[in-house]
Design a protein around this motif. Structure first.
Motif, PDB file in Angstrom:
ATOM      1  N   ARG A   1       0.833  -1.202   0.000  1.00 54.63           N
ATOM      2  CA  ARG A   1       0.000   0.000   0.000  1.00 54.63           C
ATOM      3  C   ARG A   1       0.872   1.258   0.000  1.00 54.63           C
ATOM      4  NH1 ARG A   1      -3.832   2.353   3.779  1.00 54.63           N
ATOM      5  NH2 ARG A   1      -2.971   1.014   5.392  1.00 54.63           N
ATOM      6  N   GLU A   2       2.015   1.169   0.749  1.00 56.84           N
ATOM      7  CA  GLU A   2       2.939   2.312   0.750  1.00 56.84           C
ATOM      8  C   GLU A   2       3.474   2.585  -0.650  1.00 56.84           C
ATOM      9  OE1 GLU A   2       6.311   2.371   3.438  1.00 56.84           O
ATOM     10  OE2 GLU A   2       5.087   1.275   4.876  1.00 56.84           O
TER      11      GLU A   2
ATOM     12  N   THR B   1       0.885   4.048  -2.762  1.00 55.63           N
ATOM     13  CA  THR B   1       0.682   5.456  -2.405  1.00 55.63           C
ATOM     14  C   THR B   1       1.736   6.333  -3.075  1.00 55.63           C
ATOM     15  OG1 THR B   1      -0.188   4.755  -0.267  1.00 55.63           O
ATOM     16  CG2 THR B   1       0.461   7.062  -0.478  1.00 55.63           C
ATOM     17  N   LEU B   2       2.999   5.885  -2.960  1.00 51.23           N
ATOM     18  CA  LEU B   2       4.083   6.653  -3.584  1.00 51.23           C
ATOM     19  C   LEU B   2       3.844   6.810  -5.074  1.00 51.23           C
ATOM     20  CD1 LEU B   2       7.117   5.093  -1.709  1.00 51.23           C
ATOM     21  CD2 LEU B   2       6.421   7.491  -1.659  1.00 51.23           C
ATOM     22  N   ARG B   3       3.417   5.730  -5.699  1.00 47.23           N
ATOM     23  CA  ARG B   3       3.202   5.807  -7.139  1.00 47.23           C
ATOM     24  C   ARG B   3       1.987   6.673  -7.462  1.00 47.23           C
ATOM     25  NH1 ARG B   3       2.815   0.119  -9.014  1.00 47.23           N
ATOM     26  NH2 ARG B   3       2.593   1.086 -11.051  1.00 47.23           N
ATOM     27  N   ALA B   4       0.968   6.630  -6.585  1.00 41.96           N
ATOM     28  CA  ALA B   4      -0.182   7.514  -6.788  1.00 41.96           C
ATOM     29  C   ALA B   4       0.263   8.975  -6.730  1.00 41.96           C
ATOM     30  CB  ALA B   4      -1.244   7.236  -5.725  1.00 41.96           C
ATOM     31  N   LEU B   5       1.213   9.261  -5.835  1.00 35.44           N
ATOM     32  CA  LEU B   5       1.705  10.636  -5.716  1.00 35.44           C
ATOM     33  C   LEU B   5       2.526  11.041  -6.940  1.00 35.44           C
ATOM     34  CD1 LEU B   5       2.894  10.801  -1.992  1.00 35.44           C
ATOM     35  CD2 LEU B   5       0.701  11.485  -2.965  1.00 35.44           C
ATOM     36  N   GLY B   6       2.897  10.054  -7.756  1.00 31.28           N
ATOM     37  CA  GLY B   6       3.617  10.381  -8.985  1.00 31.28           C
ATOM     38  C   GLY B   6       5.038   9.858  -9.023  1.00 31.28           C
ATOM     39  N   PHE B   7       5.444   9.103  -7.981  1.00 25.67           N
ATOM     40  CA  PHE B   7       6.780   8.516  -8.019  1.00 25.67           C
ATOM     41  C   PHE B   7       6.825   7.462  -9.113  1.00 25.67           C
ATOM     42  CE2 PHE B   7       6.882  10.484  -3.938  1.00 25.67           C
ATOM     43  CZ  PHE B   7       8.213  10.790  -3.728  1.00 25.67           C
TER      44      PHE B   7
ATOM     45  N   ILE C   1      -1.710   0.391  -9.514  1.00 30.19           N
ATOM     46  CA  ILE C   1      -1.759   1.249  -8.333  1.00 30.19           C
ATOM     47  C   ILE C   1      -3.051   1.042  -7.559  1.00 30.19           C
ATOM     48  CG2 ILE C   1      -1.748   3.646  -7.535  1.00 30.19           C
ATOM     49  CD1 ILE C   1      -0.163   4.363 -10.019  1.00 30.19           C
TER      50      ILE C   1
END
Ligand code: ATP
Ligand code: MG
Lengths: 396, 227
Positions: free
Chosen positions: A293-294, A297-303, A389
């Motif tokens: 999930r972490e 989340t990072l990938r959702a933020l655009g990482f 994601i």
């Protein structure tokens, strides 16, 4: 993308801080890799030590003359006349008019090993006065030389430490003969130290060899003199001999054993390495799934996928490095300098040598650990980066 | 008001084994700039799916989603990631903070994707934390915060890079009434005072009351609108 490095550093640091929550799995991976590295370095250090011993043994300016077609001294045979002709060759170093040529006899005797008590083959070498002249590092370190004509022996340092009953002052029985151990010698760590020496004439009598020998060792002026020495002997119609430098002789002798140690070492390391990869994979898969999930989340933020993969791989490789360092320490403390003896298949005799854990081997071990942990990290890393994601976000 | 989000004939199906799950069917929707939209509907009606599609976390089966004039369904993964970083702030039901980072570290995360310097990142994150009223908690880890505080950190993270759109999936779903109200106050203030466009999925009619518009999703269609 800008700040790429700080992305990786931040994510990796965040990963590493959660390693403590995955202690058990991480310890398993570190221990697995440490074990593999310890064994790999251990086995290779055996080979290294073995090779060092043989390298010591092989002088390039000393030649060994055997009967043509013989692979080793044991299967060779030379008559007294032949040894005299060989000794007369002009390339041989002379001192006070005496050529540095040593006709030698070579038999095998059984001696119990100190460690197990089981009997092992040890070479008993019959030598004359010239034997020490063709072995420049020879040194008597205890007792005295044997007296010609008597049933006396002196033992190499390696043989004395590996085999029972070879202490100076003791007496041993081989066949129907009792021999007194009168001295101990060293020879710069060479194979000679694994041997027992006696007077050639006495040995000829005890083993009914008449006046024959098995080899002649000669000291040449330089390594390049071997060619003219060879030529000189080959044109003599009374001789049918094989000439090779001591160095060549030992490399040839040890080839099969080196190959075997290599093969065994790498096979064991490979098999264990596979195990370690699975350990690392398992650790990293569980690390990744615990953080699904972490990561989502990072990938959702655009990482991007790259910082995610590299952070997982970095974590795995840091664990691998730790395992590698521990493995190297174990190998160094556990193996370095240990003396061992092994059967040399070509000569059917024992060679004693010390395990040598060299810096190059340690580097190899660390590299291996890093390679294992890279493989263990890259697959879960890629999987983590590929998971949709939205699936990752739903994970609890 | 200009239209910020324009959704046209949006269809989304999922393949679950051999079964085709039809979640959204030829859905049309326009969301103006500065709107605060609440999406309601029964569980499984596709609210999260719609929100994820608008946020570029997933791709439509067919149809188009335009945000500020760009059709985001045409972007590749890398471009879409960059688009999200620049344009969308997400607020999740379970907060989704990184447990190893402090509140400050969590809020700084999205700024790592910008060209801001470390000190600029620190200042911006501090300002965002101040806005949500958590300046004194900046150095606390998520597990040292209450649920309501965690969610406010989540909002700070969502707004720190000044996104065009704020997407909240049940932001109060895991909170008690008081903390939930604080979060809603915050969202309302962001909409009223800063003109942030917000889309919020919720089951709670009290939460939906805070929005300017409420849309109901049922069986893949928008069935009713209450203002
Ligand atoms: N990745 C997926 N694969 C298969 N089916 C999915 C996937 N994601 C969502 N679905 C299905 O799509 C439907 C809508 O899901 P969605 O999460 O959008 O519902 P929701 O309205 O947000 O419900 P809730 O109120 O419970 O959060 C559900 O039937 C769900 O099982
Ligand atoms: Mg949902």
């Amino acid at each position: 993308m800008s700040n790429g490095l700080s992305q990786i550093i931040t994510i990796t640091a965040s990963n590493l801080r959660s390693v403590s929550e995955r202690k058990a799995a991480s310890i398993v991976a570190v221990a697995g890799i440490a074990g593999v590295v310890a064994i790999l370095v251990g086995v290779l250090s055996m080979r290294e030590g073995f090779r060092a011993t043989l390298d010591q043994a092989g002088a390039k300016d000393v030649a060994i003359v055997l009967r043509s077609g013989s692979a080793a001294e044991l299967s060779s045979g030379l008559t007294l006349d032949q040894t005299r002709i060989i000794s007369g060759a002009s390339s041989i170093v002379q001192k006070n008019g005496v050529p540095a040529a040593s006709p030698e006899l070579y038999v095998i005797v059984d001696v119990p090993m100190r460690s197990t008590g089981t009997e092992a083959n040890v070479p008993l070498r019959g030598v004359g006065a010239q034997a020490t002249r063709v072995r420049s590092k020879f040194k008597l370190i205890q007792g005295r030389m044997f007296t010609p004509g008597r049933f006396e022996v002196m033992v190499g340092r390696g043989a004395a430490s590996q085999f029972a009953g070879l202490e100076v002052g003791k007496s041993v029985r081989w066949g129907t003969t009792d021999w007194d151990v009168v001295g101990m010698f060293e020879d710069g760590g060479s194979v000679s130290e694994s041997e027992i020496w006696t007077d050639a004439t006495v040995l000829q009598g005890a083993y009914r060899r008449g006046s024959s020998f098995q080899s002649v060792r000669v000291q040449l002026g330089s390594p390049s003199a071997i060619k003219s020495f060879k030529d000189e002997l080959s044109v003599d119609p009374r001789l049918n001999v094989r000439v090779l430098s001591e160095y060549e002789y030992f490399s040839e002798q040890s080839k099969s054993l080196s190959t075997l140690i290599n093969a065994v070492g790498y096979t064991v390391a490979l098999l264990m390495g596979l195990g370690a990869i699975f350990g690392a994979l398992n650790t990293m898969y569980s690390a990744v799934s615990a953080r699904t999930r972490e990561i989502a989340t990072l990938r959702a933020l655009g990482f991007g996928a790259w910082p995610v993969v590299s952070s997982v791989v970095t974590e795995s490789m840091l664990l691998g490095l730790l395992g590698g360092v521990i493995g190297c320490l174990i190998a160094y403390l556990g193996f370095n300098g240990i003396r061992a003896s092994t059967l040399n298949f070509a000569s059917f005799s024992q060679i004693t040598f010390a395990f040598a854990v060299t810096p190059a081997l340690l580097a190899k071990g660390l590299l291996y650990a890093l390679a294992l942990s890279f493989i263990g990290g890259i697959m879960p890393g890629i999987r983590a980066a590929r998971l949709p994601i939205t699936s990752g976000l739903r994970e609890l | 008001m200009s239209t910020l989000v324009r959704i046209h004939e949006l269809t989304k199906n999922f393949q679950r084994g051999s079964e085709l799950v039809q979640v959204l069917q030829r859905l049309d929707l326009e969301i103006p700039q500065g709107d605060f939209l609440a999406l309601m509907g029964p569980s499984g009606s596709g609210k999260s799916t719609l929100l994820n599609l608008i946020g570029g976390l997933d791709r439509p089966t067919s149809g188009s989603i335009e945000v500020a004039g760009h059709d985001i369904s045409k972007l590749n993964d890398t471009a879409l990631g960059r688009w999200r970083a620049d344009n969308v702030g997400f607020v999740f039901q379970m907060y989704n903070l990184l447990p190893a980072l402090t509140a400050q570290g969590n809020v700084e995360l999205p700024l790592l994707l910008t060209s801001l310097s470390a000190s600029e990142r620190r200042q911006r994150a501090a300002a965002a934390l101040q806005l949500v009223g958590l300046s004194e908690r900046a150095q606390h880890k998520p597990r040292e915060l209450s649920g309501g505080q965690e969610q406010r950190v989540g909002i700070a993270r969502a707004i720190v890079s000044d996104p065009t759109l704020l997407l909240c999936d049940e932001p109060t779903g895991d909170l008690d009434r008081k903390s939930g109200d604080e979060v809603l106050d915050l969202l309302q203030a962001l909409n009223d005072q800063q003109g942030k466009t917000i889309i919020m999925v919720t089951h709670d009619p009290r939460a939906a009351e805070r929005a300017r518009r409420v849309l109901h999703l049922e069986k893949g269609q928008l069935v009713r609108e209450s203002v």
